[in-house]
Scaffold this motif. Structure first.
Motif, PDB file in Angstrom:
ATOM      1  N   ASN A  11       0.718  -1.432  -0.039  1.00 53.70           N
ATOM      2  CA  ASN A  11      -0.182  -0.239  -0.367  1.00 53.70           C
ATOM      3  C   ASN A  11       0.897   1.101   0.247  1.00 53.70           C
ATOM      4  O   ASN A  11       0.658   2.638   0.340  1.00 53.70           O
ATOM      5  CB  ASN A  11      -0.848   0.574   1.112  1.00 53.70           C
ATOM      6  CG  ASN A  11      -1.982  -0.626   1.185  1.00 53.70           C
ATOM      7  OD1 ASN A  11      -2.584  -1.715  -0.102  1.00 53.70           O
ATOM      8  ND2 ASN A  11      -2.416  -1.859   2.260  1.00 53.70           N
ATOM      9  N   ALA A  12       2.290   1.120  -0.495  1.00 60.81           N
ATOM     10  CA  ALA A  12       2.889   2.344  -0.541  1.00 60.81           C
ATOM     11  C   ALA A  12       2.863   3.539  -1.387  1.00 60.81           C
ATOM     12  O   ALA A  12       3.688   4.038  -2.235  1.00 60.81           O
ATOM     13  CB  ALA A  12       4.278   1.944  -0.309  1.00 60.81           C
ATOM     14  N   GLY A  13       1.941   2.613  -2.302  1.00 63.92           N
ATOM     15  CA  GLY A  13       1.684   3.397  -3.823  1.00 63.92           C
ATOM     16  C   GLY A  13       2.239   3.206  -5.486  1.00 63.92           C
ATOM     17  O   GLY A  13       2.846   3.493  -6.439  1.00 63.92           O
ATOM     18  N   LYS A  14       3.822   1.734  -5.177  1.00 65.80           N
ATOM     19  CA  LYS A  14       3.849   1.274  -6.721  1.00 65.80           C
ATOM     20  C   LYS A  14       3.887   1.027  -7.503  1.00 65.80           C
ATOM     21  O   LYS A  14       4.265   1.600  -8.577  1.00 65.80           O
ATOM     22  CB  LYS A  14       4.739  -0.296  -5.499  1.00 65.80           C
ATOM     23  CG  LYS A  14       5.517  -0.123  -4.582  1.00 65.80           C
ATOM     24  CD  LYS A  14       5.920  -1.079  -4.072  1.00 65.80           C
ATOM     25  CE  LYS A  14       5.202  -2.833  -3.939  1.00 65.80           C
ATOM     26  NZ  LYS A  14       3.890  -2.420  -3.116  1.00 65.80           N
ATOM     27  N   THR A  15       2.314   0.007  -7.194  1.00 68.57           N
ATOM     28  CA  THR A  15       1.710  -0.080  -8.961  1.00 68.57           C
ATOM     29  C   THR A  15       0.793   1.507  -9.219  1.00 68.57           C
ATOM     30  O   THR A  15       1.343   1.467 -10.572  1.00 68.57           O
ATOM     31  CB  THR A  15       0.708  -0.925  -8.521  1.00 68.57           C
ATOM     32  OG1 THR A  15       1.327  -2.400  -7.775  1.00 68.57           O
ATOM     33  CG2 THR A  15      -0.217  -1.498  -9.212  1.00 68.57           C
ATOM     34  N   GLY A  16       0.670   1.975  -8.390  1.00 58.65           N
ATOM     35  CA  GLY A  16       0.479   3.483  -8.982  1.00 58.65           C
ATOM     36  C   GLY A  16       1.641   3.888 -10.366  1.00 58.65           C
ATOM     37  O   GLY A  16       1.456   4.527 -10.735  1.00 58.65           O
ATOM     38  N   LEU A  17       2.536   4.327  -8.913  1.00 52.82           N
ATOM     39  CA  LEU A  17       3.065   4.703  -9.661  1.00 52.82           C
ATOM     40  C   LEU A  17       4.305   4.264 -10.848  1.00 52.82           C
ATOM     41  O   LEU A  17       4.614   5.234 -11.551  1.00 52.82           O
ATOM     42  CB  LEU A  17       4.749   4.805  -8.629  1.00 52.82           C
ATOM     43  CG  LEU A  17       5.783   5.616  -8.852  1.00 52.82           C
ATOM     44  CD1 LEU A  17       5.854   7.152  -9.534  1.00 52.82           C
ATOM     45  CD2 LEU A  17       7.322   5.556  -7.860  1.00 52.82           C
ATOM     46  N   MET A  18       4.319   3.174 -10.793  1.00 51.30           N
ATOM     47  CA  MET A  18       4.960   2.076 -11.778  1.00 51.30           C
ATOM     48  C   MET A  18       4.076   2.494 -13.236  1.00 51.30           C
ATOM     49  O   MET A  18       4.268   2.978 -14.542  1.00 51.30           O
ATOM     50  CB  MET A  18       4.632   0.348 -11.513  1.00 51.30           C
ATOM     51  CG  MET A  18       5.916   0.293 -10.938  1.00 51.30           C
ATOM     52  SD  MET A  18       6.807  -0.578 -11.881  1.00 51.30           S
ATOM     53  CE  MET A  18       6.650  -1.378 -13.087  1.00 51.30           C
ATOM     54  N   GLU A  19       2.480   2.752 -13.332  1.00 52.60           N
ATOM     55  CA  GLU A  19       1.513   2.766 -14.257  1.00 52.60           C
ATOM     56  C   GLU A  19       1.921   4.303 -14.647  1.00 52.60           C
ATOM     57  O   GLU A  19       2.025   4.452 -15.837  1.00 52.60           O
ATOM     58  CB  GLU A  19       0.199   2.910 -13.405  1.00 52.60           C
ATOM     59  CG  GLU A  19      -0.629   3.077 -14.831  1.00 52.60           C
ATOM     60  CD  GLU A  19      -2.850   3.255 -14.429  1.00 52.60           C
ATOM     61  OE1 GLU A  19      -3.328   3.357 -15.413  1.00 52.60           O
ATOM     62  OE2 GLU A  19      -2.346   2.192 -13.146  1.00 52.60           O
ATOM     63  N   ARG A  20       1.463   5.073 -14.047  1.00 50.37           N
ATOM     64  CA  ARG A  20       2.325   6.949 -13.932  1.00 50.37           C
ATOM     65  C   ARG A  20       3.548   6.515 -14.759  1.00 50.37           C
ATOM     66  O   ARG A  20       3.723   7.128 -16.127  1.00 50.37           O
ATOM     67  CB  ARG A  20       1.793   7.559 -13.049  1.00 50.37           C
ATOM     68  CG  ARG A  20       0.546   7.384 -12.465  1.00 50.37           C
ATOM     69  CD  ARG A  20       0.892   8.743 -11.232  1.00 50.37           C
ATOM     70  NE  ARG A  20       1.707   8.725 -10.130  1.00 50.37           N
ATOM     71  CZ  ARG A  20       1.595   7.874  -9.107  1.00 50.37           C
ATOM     72  NH1 ARG A  20       0.604   7.453  -9.423  1.00 50.37           N
ATOM     73  NH2 ARG A  20       2.633   8.211  -8.099  1.00 50.37           N
ATOM     74  N   LEU A  21       4.884   5.913 -14.283  1.00 51.62           N
ATOM     75  CA  LEU A  21       5.716   6.091 -14.435  1.00 51.62           C
ATOM     76  C   LEU A  21       5.799   5.628 -16.501  1.00 51.62           C
ATOM     77  O   LEU A  21       6.344   5.926 -17.903  1.00 51.62           O
ATOM     78  CB  LEU A  21       6.791   5.305 -14.097  1.00 51.62           C
ATOM     79  CG  LEU A  21       7.158   5.974 -12.895  1.00 51.62           C
ATOM     80  CD1 LEU A  21       8.117   4.698 -11.958  1.00 51.62           C
ATOM     81  CD2 LEU A  21       8.058   6.819 -12.852  1.00 51.62           C
ATOM     82  N   VAL A  22       5.142   4.218 -16.985  1.00 54.05           N
ATOM     83  CA  VAL A  22       4.935   3.408 -17.270  1.00 54.05           C
ATOM     84  C   VAL A  22       4.366   5.020 -18.931  1.00 54.05           C
ATOM     85  O   VAL A  22       5.121   5.233 -19.961  1.00 54.05           O
ATOM     86  CB  VAL A  22       4.494   2.253 -17.683  1.00 54.05           C
ATOM     87  CG1 VAL A  22       3.899   2.078 -19.491  1.00 54.05           C
ATOM     88  CG2 VAL A  22       5.649   0.996 -17.295  1.00 54.05           C
ATOM     89  N   THR A  23       3.233   5.713 -18.662  1.00 48.70           N
ATOM     90  CA  THR A  23       2.599   6.143 -19.421  1.00 48.70           C
ATOM     91  C   THR A  23       3.744   8.124 -19.629  1.00 48.70           C
ATOM     92  O   THR A  23       3.470   7.507 -20.800  1.00 48.70           O
ATOM     93  CB  THR A  23       1.420   6.862 -18.226  1.00 48.70           C
ATOM     94  OG1 THR A  23       0.810   5.453 -18.318  1.00 48.70           O
ATOM     95  CG2 THR A  23       0.925   7.819 -19.775  1.00 48.70           C
ATOM     96  N   GLU A  24       4.258   7.685 -18.468  1.00 50.36           N
ATOM     97  CA  GLU A  24       4.630   9.342 -18.925  1.00 50.36           C
ATOM     98  C   GLU A  24       6.419   8.813 -19.369  1.00 50.36           C
ATOM     99  O   GLU A  24       6.776   9.581 -21.126  1.00 50.36           O
ATOM    100  CB  GLU A  24       5.467   9.463 -17.436  1.00 50.36           C
ATOM    101  CG  GLU A  24       6.483  10.764 -17.374  1.00 50.36           C
ATOM    102  CD  GLU A  24       6.171  12.483 -17.884  1.00 50.36           C
ATOM    103  OE1 GLU A  24       6.728  13.012 -17.922  1.00 50.36           O
ATOM    104  OE2 GLU A  24       4.889  12.126 -17.801  1.00 50.36           O
ATOM    105  N   ILE A  25       6.867   7.804 -19.121  1.00 55.30           N
ATOM    106  CA  ILE A  25       8.386   7.294 -20.156  1.00 55.30           C
ATOM    107  C   ILE A  25       7.648   6.763 -21.704  1.00 55.30           C
ATOM    108  O   ILE A  25       9.075   7.342 -22.849  1.00 55.30           O
ATOM    109  CB  ILE A  25       8.674   6.445 -19.264  1.00 55.30           C
ATOM    110  CG1 ILE A  25       9.494   7.193 -18.014  1.00 55.30           C
ATOM    111  CG2 ILE A  25      10.299   6.508 -20.548  1.00 55.30           C
ATOM    112  CD1 ILE A  25      10.343   6.044 -17.016  1.00 55.30           C
ATOM    113  N   THR A  26       6.578   6.513 -22.136  1.00 54.56           N
ATOM    114  CA  THR A  26       6.110   5.656 -23.593  1.00 54.56           C
ATOM    115  C   THR A  26       5.843   7.071 -24.211  1.00 54.56           C
ATOM    116  O   THR A  26       6.345   7.214 -25.069  1.00 54.56           O
ATOM    117  CB  THR A  26       5.893   4.374 -23.121  1.00 54.56           C
ATOM    118  OG1 THR A  26       4.263   4.986 -22.348  1.00 54.56           O
ATOM    119  CG2 THR A  26       5.603   3.330 -22.657  1.00 54.56           C
TER     120      THR A  26
END
Length: 163
Positions: A11-26
């Motif tokens: 519940n630290a926010g890993k998956t949400g951060l991953m999702e946002r990073l993939v969107t941002e970087i791609t």
């Protein structure tokens, strides 16, 4: 291939951060693949489906293919979980692989941290954690980003891996 991880407690926010990073970087024209480690049993297949029936019958590996995607399911059948390096070698080449989990492996990482969880930071005892993304200000010996500042976190990761 370049790899960078996102780690943190539940519940630290890993998956949400991953999702946002993939969107941002791609969105910047960089190709990205992801690896997610699960500490529990999971299944991407469903009882009654042909591929599930193949696995249930004893197949070690089932490859499911359509014009939209390909999935390979491998049953370990009591064999040890493959190490991260072996899994990474199976992936098609991309510019960056983002890894969620595998906090004990030796690749560079950013730690996701939410104060409401009450968990202690992993970063102070782990030099592979290059930065922390938190919902509260922190004083650390490495960069601290706002957990929601995806662009800044992406900039940091891309600089770290040389992209």
């Amino acid at each position: 291939m370049r790899v960078f991880g996102v780690v943190g407690w539940k519940n630290a926010g890993k998956t949400g951060l991953m999702e946002r990073l993939v969107t941002e970087i791609t969105g910047r024209g960089i190709t990205v693949s992801t690896v997610k480690h699960a500490h529990h049993t999971f299944d991407v297949d469903h009882p009654g489906k042909d591929s599930h029936r193949h696995r249930s019958a004893g197949a070690s590996e089932v490859l499911l293919s359509s014009r939209n995607r390909v999935a390979i399911m491998q049953e370990l059948r009591d064999a040890p979980e493959p190490p991260l390096a072996e899994l990474l070698a199976r992936l098609k080449p991309v510019d960056l692989i983002l890894i969620e989990g595998y906090k004990r492996d030796d690749h560079p990482k950013v730690e996701a941290h939410r104060s409401v969880t009450g968990n202690a930071l992993i970063a102070p005892g782990d030099a592979t954690i290059r930065a922390v993304a938190s919902d509260v200000p922190l004083q650390l010996d490495r960069p601290v980003f706002d957990l929601d500042d995806t662009a800044a976190i992406a900039d940091f990761i891309l600089a770290e891996v040389g992209l």
